[in-house]
Write a protein that holds these residues in place. Structure first.
Motif, PDB file in Angstrom:
ATOM      1  N   LEU A 214      34.023  13.990  25.957  1.00  0.00           N
ATOM      2  CA  LEU A 214      34.226  13.456  27.301  1.00  0.00           C
ATOM      3  C   LEU A 214      32.867  13.082  27.894  1.00  0.00           C
ATOM      4  CD1 LEU A 214      36.822  15.943  28.840  1.00  0.00           C
ATOM      5  CD2 LEU A 214      37.255  13.676  27.886  1.00  0.00           C
ATOM      6  N   PRO A 215      32.804  12.055  28.719  1.00  0.00           N
ATOM      7  CA  PRO A 215      31.517  11.664  29.316  1.00  0.00           C
ATOM      8  C   PRO A 215      30.877  12.828  30.074  1.00  0.00           C
ATOM      9  CG  PRO A 215      33.176   9.986  29.727  1.00  0.00           C
ATOM     10  CD  PRO A 215      33.899  11.166  29.143  1.00  0.00           C
ATOM     11  N   GLY A 216      29.701  13.241  29.616  1.00  0.00           N
ATOM     12  CA  GLY A 216      28.949  14.275  30.316  1.00  0.00           C
ATOM     13  C   GLY A 216      29.438  15.691  30.137  1.00  0.00           C
ATOM     14  N   HIS A 217      30.541  15.894  29.411  1.00  0.00           N
ATOM     15  CA  HIS A 217      31.054  17.263  29.271  1.00  0.00           C
ATOM     16  C   HIS A 217      31.901  17.360  28.007  1.00  0.00           C
ATOM     17  CE1 HIS A 217      31.672  21.213  31.279  1.00  0.00           C
ATOM     18  NE2 HIS A 217      32.734  21.238  30.477  1.00  0.00           N
ATOM     19  N   PHE A 218      31.327  17.903  26.964  1.00  0.00           N
ATOM     20  CA  PHE A 218      31.996  18.021  25.670  1.00  0.00           C
ATOM     21  C   PHE A 218      33.005  19.163  25.715  1.00  0.00           C
ATOM     22  CE2 PHE A 218      32.501  18.284  21.140  1.00  0.00           C
ATOM     23  CZ  PHE A 218      32.085  17.056  20.643  1.00  0.00           C
ATOM     24  N   VAL A 219      34.190  18.938  25.137  1.00  0.00           N
ATOM     25  CA  VAL A 219      35.215  19.984  25.062  1.00  0.00           C
ATOM     26  C   VAL A 219      35.782  20.003  23.648  1.00  0.00           C
ATOM     27  CG1 VAL A 219      35.801  19.861  27.520  1.00  0.00           C
ATOM     28  CG2 VAL A 219      37.050  18.429  25.877  1.00  0.00           C
ATOM     29  N   VAL A 220      36.770  20.860  23.413  1.00  0.00           N
ATOM     30  CA  VAL A 220      37.356  21.034  22.087  1.00  0.00           C
ATOM     31  C   VAL A 220      38.850  20.773  22.164  1.00  0.00           C
ATOM     32  CG1 VAL A 220      37.854  22.742  20.294  1.00  0.00           C
ATOM     33  CG2 VAL A 220      35.599  22.668  21.345  1.00  0.00           C
ATOM     34  N   GLY A 221      39.360  20.102  21.128  1.00  0.00           N
ATOM     35  CA  GLY A 221      40.792  19.855  21.049  1.00  0.00           C
ATOM     36  C   GLY A 221      41.415  20.627  19.899  1.00  0.00           C
ATOM     37  N   PHE A 222      42.639  21.092  20.097  1.00  0.00           N
ATOM     38  CA  PHE A 222      43.399  21.778  19.056  1.00  0.00           C
ATOM     39  C   PHE A 222      44.674  20.989  18.795  1.00  0.00           C
ATOM     40  CE2 PHE A 222      40.740  25.050  20.867  1.00  0.00           C
ATOM     41  CZ  PHE A 222      40.373  25.823  19.782  1.00  0.00           C
ATOM     42  N   GLY A 223      45.017  20.827  17.508  1.00  0.00           N
ATOM     43  CA  GLY A 223      46.202  20.061  17.137  1.00  0.00           C
ATOM     44  C   GLY A 223      45.830  18.960  16.182  1.00  0.00           C
ATOM     45  N   ALA A 224      46.788  18.105  15.864  1.00  0.00           N
ATOM     46  CA  ALA A 224      46.549  16.995  14.944  1.00  0.00           C
ATOM     47  C   ALA A 224      45.581  16.000  15.568  1.00  0.00           C
ATOM     48  CB  ALA A 224      47.869  16.309  14.605  1.00  0.00           C
ATOM     49  N   GLU A 225      44.618  15.532  14.760  1.00  0.00           N
ATOM     50  CA  GLU A 225      43.632  14.591  15.275  1.00  0.00           C
ATOM     51  C   GLU A 225      44.220  13.219  15.540  1.00  0.00           C
ATOM     52  OE1 GLU A 225      39.964  14.321  13.201  1.00  0.00           O
ATOM     53  OE2 GLU A 225      39.816  16.475  12.862  1.00  0.00           O
ATOM     54  N   SER A 226      45.293  12.883  14.848  1.00  0.00           N
ATOM     55  CA  SER A 226      45.912  11.573  15.031  1.00  0.00           C
ATOM     56  C   SER A 226      47.399  11.771  15.301  1.00  0.00           C
ATOM     57  CB  SER A 226      45.708  10.707  13.793  1.00  0.00           C
ATOM     58  OG  SER A 226      46.251  11.343  12.644  1.00  0.00           O
ATOM     59  N   GLY A 227      48.051  10.683  15.710  1.00  0.00           N
ATOM     60  CA  GLY A 227      49.467  10.768  16.016  1.00  0.00           C
ATOM     61  C   GLY A 227      49.698  11.023  17.491  1.00  0.00           C
ATOM     62  N   PRO A 228      50.909  11.389  17.873  1.00  0.00           N
ATOM     63  CA  PRO A 228      51.233  11.603  19.292  1.00  0.00           C
ATOM     64  C   PRO A 228      50.409  12.725  19.900  1.00  0.00           C
ATOM     65  CG  PRO A 228      52.991  12.444  17.873  1.00  0.00           C
ATOM     66  CD  PRO A 228      52.067  11.659  16.993  1.00  0.00           C
TER      67      PRO A 228
ATOM     68  N   THR B  26      31.613  10.539  35.958  1.00  0.00           N
ATOM     69  CA  THR B  26      31.502   9.071  35.953  1.00  0.00           C
ATOM     70  C   THR B  26      32.088   8.408  37.189  1.00  0.00           C
ATOM     71  OG1 THR B  26      33.638   8.712  34.850  1.00  0.00           O
ATOM     72  CG2 THR B  26      31.730   9.152  33.438  1.00  0.00           C
ATOM     73  N   GLY B  27      32.932   9.134  37.912  1.00  0.00           N
ATOM     74  CA  GLY B  27      33.628   8.517  39.043  1.00  0.00           C
ATOM     75  C   GLY B  27      34.748   7.596  38.589  1.00  0.00           C
ATOM     76  N   ALA B  28      34.985   7.543  37.277  1.00  0.00           N
ATOM     77  CA  ALA B  28      35.999   6.649  36.724  1.00  0.00           C
ATOM     78  C   ALA B  28      37.196   7.447  36.208  1.00  0.00           C
ATOM     79  CB  ALA B  28      35.399   5.820  35.588  1.00  0.00           C
ATOM     80  N   ALA B  29      38.245   6.721  35.871  1.00  0.00           N
ATOM     81  CA  ALA B  29      39.461   7.363  35.381  1.00  0.00           C
ATOM     82  C   ALA B  29      39.317   7.736  33.909  1.00  0.00           C
ATOM     83  CB  ALA B  29      40.643   6.420  35.558  1.00  0.00           C
ATOM     84  N   LEU B  30      40.068   8.754  33.510  1.00  0.00           N
ATOM     85  CA  LEU B  30      40.114   9.166  32.106  1.00  0.00           C
ATOM     86  C   LEU B  30      40.850   8.101  31.297  1.00  0.00           C
ATOM     87  CD1 LEU B  30      39.779  11.431  29.913  1.00  0.00           C
ATOM     88  CD2 LEU B  30      42.036  12.232  30.616  1.00  0.00           C
ATOM     89  N   ARG B  31      40.220   7.648  30.215  1.00  0.00           N
ATOM     90  CA  ARG B  31      40.854   6.668  29.333  1.00  0.00           C
ATOM     91  C   ARG B  31      41.249   7.349  28.021  1.00  0.00           C
ATOM     92  NH1 ARG B  31      36.132   4.130  30.574  1.00  0.00           N
ATOM     93  NH2 ARG B  31      35.480   4.160  28.380  1.00  0.00           N
ATOM     94  N   PRO B  32      42.344   6.921  27.401  1.00  0.00           N
ATOM     95  CA  PRO B  32      42.774   7.543  26.142  1.00  0.00           C
ATOM     96  C   PRO B  32      41.677   7.572  25.088  1.00  0.00           C
ATOM     97  CG  PRO B  32      44.496   6.099  26.980  1.00  0.00           C
ATOM     98  CD  PRO B  32      43.293   5.894  27.868  1.00  0.00           C
ATOM     99  N   SER B  33      40.822   6.554  25.042  1.00  0.00           N
ATOM    100  CA  SER B  33      39.757   6.503  24.037  1.00  0.00           C
ATOM    101  C   SER B  33      38.779   7.659  24.185  1.00  0.00           C
ATOM    102  CB  SER B  33      39.001   5.175  24.133  1.00  0.00           C
ATOM    103  OG  SER B  33      38.394   5.035  25.407  1.00  0.00           O
ATOM    104  N   MET B  34      38.674   8.221  25.403  1.00  0.00           N
ATOM    105  CA  MET B  34      37.758   9.341  25.633  1.00  0.00           C
ATOM    106  C   MET B  34      38.235  10.613  24.944  1.00  0.00           C
ATOM    107  SD  MET B  34      36.900   8.854  29.684  1.00  0.00           S
ATOM    108  CE  MET B  34      36.111   7.361  30.313  1.00  0.00           C
TER     109      MET B  34
END
Length: 290
Positions: A140-154, A183-191
């Motif tokens: 994420l811009p300016g703040h790294f986090v961790v995701g759990f689950g499948a990297e691709s797909g829904p 960023t003052g901007a909205a979260l985009r799926p690509s993030m």
């Protein structure tokens, strides 16, 4: 794994060996994130010898061994990591960590249980990966986090956790707030796309360079961070310009001028106006030799 609080750089021979190994690992088929991060740490801290590198890897193994066996769903994995690393061990970050170089060094984060969001995320990633969790980094811009689950797909079933906040599980709205705050901007799926190991390492080195840039007396740190970034298979050509300017700032006028001239030759094929500007900087640097 305890090291002096005032790290000194490694010897030239040791540094050359570390850089050779860093380049080799970065160009391997599956670059190992922990290994790359520890080699960055060894370039920063000459006291981090081979035994220290091994000890840090063993500490990640030890932590992974304390996780429950196969917790289950992504949310269960995220909760297990939060309970172990965030609550039991107290890994987290505070604002003051942004002012400390060791907050970007994996061996120091393992020692202090404190660090920048991206380095705490590296701990989460490496411990979870060793335990068999479906885990990935999210830049994420300016703040790294961790995701759990499948990297691709829904996206359904994926869970985000914030190691800087002790592993707090994030709702979709929480991630939006984090991004908007930076960023003052909205979260985009690509993030929310998974970050590859080399992207993570590049961002870590960017953080170290930013730390050094704010402290002119530590230009040595900025220089080695640039040198390592240039060893990554994919890097911006502009890093060479940044390195040349840093050499000039350090008073290494001849070397800096030579690198400026070399960069001008490269950029001249694309933008002659920029190339001429860089050549002017090179002439100024050479004039300072007299």
């Amino acid at each position: 794994m305890r090291h002096p609080r005032s790290p000194h750089p490694p010897s030239p021979d040791r540094s050359a060996e570390l850089r050779r190994r860093f380049a080799e690992e970065a160009r391997s088929e599956r670059p190992d994130l922990a290994t790359l991060c520890l080699l960055v740490g060894a370039e920063a801290d000459g006291s981090l010898d081979e035994a220290g590198l091994d000890a840090a890897q063993m500490e990640l193994d030890r932590l992974a061994g304390q996780l429950p066996f196969r917790p289950g769903s992504p949310s269960a994995w995220a909760a297990a990591l939060r309970d172990l690393l965030g609550e039991r061990y107290g890994f987290h970050g505070v604002a003051a960590d942004y002012q400390r170089l060791e907050s970007s060094l994996l061996h120091e984060v393992l020692r202090r249980w404190r660090g920048l969001p991206i380095m705490l995320s590296v701990v989460w990633l490496e411990v979870a990966r060793r335990a068999g969790a479906p885990v990935y980094g999210v830049a994420l811009p300016g703040h790294f986090v961790v995701g759990f689950g499948a990297e691709s797909g829904p996206e359904e079933g994926r869970v985000l956790a914030d190691p800087f906040d002790g592993g707090r599980l994030l709702s979709g709205n929480d991630a939006e707030v984090l991004v908007a705050g930076v960023t003052g901007a909205a979260l985009r799926p690509s993030m929310l796309e998974p970050a590859a190991p080399l992207e993570v390492v590049s961002r870590i080195l960017n953080n170290i360079r930013a730390w050094a840039a704010a402290r002119p007396e530590r230009s040595d740190v900025g220089l080695w961070a640039l040198d390592l970034a240039l060893l990554l298979p994919a890097h911006a050509a502009r890093l060479r310009y940044e390195r040349a300017r840093l050499l000039v700032q350090r008073g290494e006028f001849s070397a800096g001028a030579g690198e400026l001239e070399a960069y001008a030759e490269v950029v001249g094929a694309v933008d002659e106006a920029v190339a001429e500007q860089v050549r002017g900087e090179a002439r100024t640097a050479r004039a300072m030799l007299n």
